[in-house]
Design an enzyme around this catalytic site. Structure first.
Site, PDB file in Angstrom:
ATOM      1  N   ASP A 134      18.403  14.338  63.519  1.00  0.00           N
ATOM      2  CA  ASP A 134      19.382  13.277  63.341  1.00  0.00           C
ATOM      3  C   ASP A 134      18.823  11.971  63.931  1.00  0.00           C
ATOM      4  OD1 ASP A 134      22.485  12.951  62.596  1.00  0.00           O
ATOM      5  OD2 ASP A 134      22.191  11.954  64.525  1.00  0.00           O
ATOM      6  N   HIS A 188      24.525  20.699  59.121  1.00  0.00           N
ATOM      7  CA  HIS A 188      23.717  19.624  59.698  1.00  0.00           C
ATOM      8  C   HIS A 188      23.207  19.967  61.089  1.00  0.00           C
ATOM      9  CE1 HIS A 188      22.406  15.619  60.817  1.00  0.00           C
ATOM     10  NE2 HIS A 188      23.273  15.578  61.809  1.00  0.00           N
TER      11      HIS A 188
END
Length: 300
Positions: A104, A276
């Site tokens: 991320d 994610h």
């Protein structure tokens, strides 16, 4: 959790960076994303430390690291500045070159490290991202609605700061539960640590500044590199969520690997199980992929 790791505060000159360190051998730096801290690596770092010297850092403005004053152009929170922190921190720990994995926001710092400091980065692993300029250039309603921090936290202050300050629990719950990973992946203590990290006004402002920089300077830096023909010189591993946005949104362009191959010659990777937050959801699978990559011939 991190029982065998040293806790170290490293003064880089521009920022105080908090790290945990363990292991021996070639150095691997692990960088977290939003709304996390270095704690996201809790199940991966000890496994890697059996073969490598592992350093888990809190990015400037996050976790237990410092929050330097920002500026009107947000430059102190551009990935270029955050990458410089990591180079200085690793040098203070005795590593002039190292391997890096980032998830991320940490992935964005990691690939900026490889572009700005090619002599320092031996191998690069990017987890569930595509380059920042590429993401913005392809942004549509899916990004605006699905990954709202990109647009919401980049708004001028003080609106996003006030939202974060008033709803840290809701922000963390939405992110952890809404981006494809089951909420039960995150133990109560970890979730609370992420919430607590969003309650300090200095850190709230720093995180918003980081998103503002991503929407402006980081895009500019990527585009300048592309225009100059600057590429990532080291081997690249790209991992992404098989159930997440990257697998679907960029399929028409050949997927994440095709986008990363516009930036580097040596790119490999694949989709992995989970949403994610797959490093926390599937730590064994993630650790195995990182060990295979970092431990292959040419590392160290």
């Amino acid at each position: 959790m991190f029982e065998q790791f040293q806790a170290i505060n490293v003064d880089t000159g521009d920022a105080g960076i908090f790290v945990r360190r363990a292991g021996a051998g070639p150095a691997v730096l692990l960088l977290h994303g939003f709304p996390q801290t270095h704690l996201m690596w809790r199940d991966i770092a000890p496994v890697l430390a059996e073969r490598f010297t592992v350093i888990c850092a809190d990015l400037r403005g996050y976790g237990r690291s410092a929050c330097p004053a920002s500026s009107a152009d947000h430059a102190p929170y551009a990935k270029r500045a955050m990458a410089s922190d990591m180079v200085a921190m690793m040098a203070k720990l005795g590593f002039t070159s190292f391997m890096v994995a980032g998830h991320d926001r940490g992935g964005r710092v990691a690939y900026r490290l490889a572009l700005d400091h090619p002599d320092r980065i031996e191998k690069l692993a990017v987890l569930d991202i595509v380059p920042t300029a590429d993401a913005w250039d392809r942004a549509d309603a899916r990004l605006a609605l699905g990954y709202w921090p990109w647009s919401l936290l980049a708004q001028p202050e003080p609106l996003p700061e006030k939202i974060l300050a008033g709803a840290a629990d809701a922000i963390v719950d939405n992110a952890l539960g809404g981006w494809g990973s089951p909420p039960d992946v995150f133990p109560a203590g970890i979730r609370q640590a992420y919430v607590d990290a969003l309650r300090d006004p200095a850190h709230i402002h720093a995180i918003c500044e980081e998103y503002r920089a991503a929407a402006t300077l980081d895009r500019d830096h990527d585009r300048a590199d592309k225009a100059a023909g600057r590429r990532i010189a080291c081997p690249v591993l790209a991992l992404w969520s098989g159930q997440g946005a990257l697998a679907e949104w960029y399929a028409g362009e050949g997927g994440p690997l095709a986008l990363w191959r516009n930036w580097a010659d040596d790119v490999r990777g694949r989709a992995v199980s989970g949403g994610h937050f797959f490093p926390e959801e599937a730590p064994g699978q993630t650790a195995g992929a990182l060990i295979d990559f970092f431990g292959a011939a040419g590392a160290g």
